[in-house]
Scaffold this active site. Structure first.
Site, short mmCIF file in Angstrom:
data_model
loop_
_atom_site.label_atom_id
_atom_site.label_comp_id
_atom_site.label_asym_id
_atom_site.label_seq_id
_atom_site.Cartn_x
_atom_site.Cartn_y
_atom_site.Cartn_z
N ASP A 16 34.79 55.10 88.03
CA ASP A 16 34.09 54.52 86.87
C ASP A 16 35.06 53.60 86.14
OD1 ASP A 16 31.77 55.97 87.44
OD2 ASP A 16 32.52 57.72 86.35
N LYS A 38 33.23 57.86 94.65
CA LYS A 38 31.88 57.56 94.18
C LYS A 38 31.87 56.22 93.46
CE LYS A 38 29.63 59.52 90.45
NZ LYS A 38 28.82 58.54 89.72
N ASP A 65 26.22 55.85 94.35
CA ASP A 65 25.36 56.53 93.38
C ASP A 65 24.41 55.50 92.79
OD1 ASP A 65 24.30 58.39 91.69
OD2 ASP A 65 26.05 58.52 90.37
N LYS A 67 20.91 55.80 92.75
CA LYS A 67 19.71 56.42 92.16
C LYS A 67 18.46 55.58 92.43
CE LYS A 67 22.15 59.02 88.59
NZ LYS A 67 23.52 58.47 88.65
N ASP A 70 11.52 53.51 93.73
CA ASP A 70 10.64 52.33 93.75
C ASP A 70 9.47 52.70 94.64
OD1 ASP A 70 9.66 49.59 93.81
OD2 ASP A 70 11.69 48.96 93.26
N ILE A 71 8.65 51.72 95.00
CA ILE A 71 7.56 52.03 95.93
C ILE A 71 8.18 52.38 97.29
CG2 ILE A 71 5.82 50.65 94.73
CD1 ILE A 71 6.23 48.52 96.96
N PRO A 72 7.48 53.18 98.10
CA PRO A 72 8.10 53.67 99.34
C PRO A 72 8.67 52.58 100.23
CG PRO A 72 6.11 54.93 98.88
CD PRO A 72 6.15 53.82 97.84
N THR A 120 20.66 64.83 83.53
CA THR A 120 21.13 65.85 82.58
C THR A 120 21.08 65.37 81.13
OG1 THR A 120 23.34 65.17 83.17
CG2 THR A 120 22.55 67.22 84.13
N ARG A 181 36.08 70.02 85.07
CA ARG A 181 37.31 69.83 84.30
C ARG A 181 38.31 70.92 84.69
NH1 ARG A 181 35.38 65.77 83.79
NH2 ARG A 181 34.94 64.50 81.95
N ARG A 211 37.32 61.00 85.05
CA ARG A 211 38.45 60.80 84.13
C ARG A 211 39.61 61.77 84.27
NH1 ARG A 211 34.18 60.37 79.41
NH2 ARG A 211 33.21 61.75 80.95
O1 C5P Z 1 34.79 61.28 84.10
P1 C5P Z 1 33.88 62.39 84.55
O2 C5P Z 1 34.58 63.43 85.40
O3 C5P Z 1 33.10 63.00 83.40
O4 C5P Z 1 32.84 61.65 85.49
C1 C5P Z 1 31.77 62.31 86.09
C2 C5P Z 1 30.97 61.38 86.95
O5 C5P Z 1 29.78 62.06 87.36
C3 C5P Z 1 30.50 60.11 86.27
O6 C5P Z 1 30.42 59.08 87.28
C4 C5P Z 1 29.12 60.47 85.76
O7 C5P Z 1 28.28 59.36 85.65
C5 C5P Z 1 28.63 61.40 86.85
N1 C5P Z 1 27.62 62.35 86.41
C6 C5P Z 1 27.83 63.26 85.38
N2 C5P Z 1 26.87 64.14 85.02
C7 C5P Z 1 25.70 64.15 85.65
C8 C5P Z 1 25.47 63.26 86.69
C9 C5P Z 1 26.46 62.37 87.06
O8 C5P Z 1 28.90 63.27 84.79
N3 C5P Z 1 24.80 65.03 85.33
#
Ligand code: C5P
Length: 234
Positions: A16, A38, A65, A67, A70-72, A120, A181, A211
């Site tokens: 990211d 990713k 990623d 996501k 759209d239409i099939p 989420t 984390r 991060r």
């Molecule tokens: O920096 P961090 O570890 O929080 O990044 C998590 C990654 O997972 C990011 O790319 C975020 O968009 C993705 N993600 C998330 N929670 C979700 C779905 C995807 O943090 N529910």
């Protein structure tokens, strides 16, 4: 669950970063400590697909990623295009039409499809506002079963959903979990997090970590520590 994965291949580092030059520099810094990346929407629109092709040519695995929804016909053709890049994972939204179209478009490709059940950022009130009559928990469970029936390979799940979904879908679907984390890492904007050990024990196959690796003083050492923690937890 994919028991044969190496601990290093279970870690997916979320690139990211603002542009492909920064992402490429991070990949160089991480070297052989990381095998799987990713690439999300922001970087995709900033040259990320070409970066994905370079990473794949260098022997890395790439999770796009994107996501899709759209239409099939459009989903099927986009899935074919992404498969031709050689990505390992592609995300689609867990709508039955979308999942069936993507699954039907894989052909001989080895790319795996991951369904995003409910974002989420949505809670029960957000679902009601959007016209749904189900709670988040019920819609996640319903879509997980629909994904399995459509031949989707895996699910993207938040850390707290992983254990229940492993029980619901059984051992064969891949569960890919962000919100990880390591003990002592900054939580940032994540609300509910798990350590790598907790996520593996809850049944996750792959952990998506951004991060805690990319903003660490020593990203390579941070990635190696997570891989070591995964190895110990497996
Ligand atoms: O920096 P961090 O570890 O929080 O990044 C998590 C990654 O997972 C990011 O790319 C975020 O968009 C993705 N993600 C998330 N929670 C979700 C779905 C995807 O943090 N529910």
């Amino acid at each position: 669950m994919a028991e044969t994965l190496s601990p290093r291949d279970r870690l997916i580092v979320a690139l990211d970063l603002s542009d492909t030059a920064a992402a490429q520099a991070m990949v160089a810094r991480l070297g052989d400590a990381v095998s799987f990346y990713k690439i999300g929407l922001e970087l995709t629109y900033g040259g990320g697909l070409a970066l994905a092709e370079r990473l794949i040519a260098d022997g890395k695995q790439v999770f796009l990623d994107l996501k899709l929804h759209d239409i099939p016909n459009t989903v099927a053709r986009a899935t074919e295009q992404v498969a031709s890049i050689g990505a390992t994972f592609l995300t689609i939204h867990a709508f039955p039409q979308t999942m069936k179209a993507a699954a039907g478009a894989l052909g001989a490709s080895r790319m795996k499809l991951l369904a995003v059940t409910v974002m989420t950022s949505y809670d029960d009130a957000d679902l009601a506002e959007a016209g749904y009559g189900l709670s988040v928990a019920d819609l996640v469970a319903r879509r997980a079963k629909q994904a399995q029936a459509a031949g989707i390979h895996g699910l993207i799940l938040s850390a707290e959903e992983t254990k229940a979904m492993r029980t619901l879908v059984g051992p064969d679907m891949l569960l890919v979990t962000p919100g990880i984390r390591p003990a002592g890492a900054a939580i940032g904007d994540q609300k509910r997090v798990m350590t790598p050990t907790e996520a593996i024990r809850a049944g996750a196959d792959h952990l998506v970590v951004g991060r805690p690796v990319t903003q660490a003083a020593d990203p390579r050492a941070a990635a190696q520590a997570i891989v070591a923690e995964i190895a110990a937890a497996c």
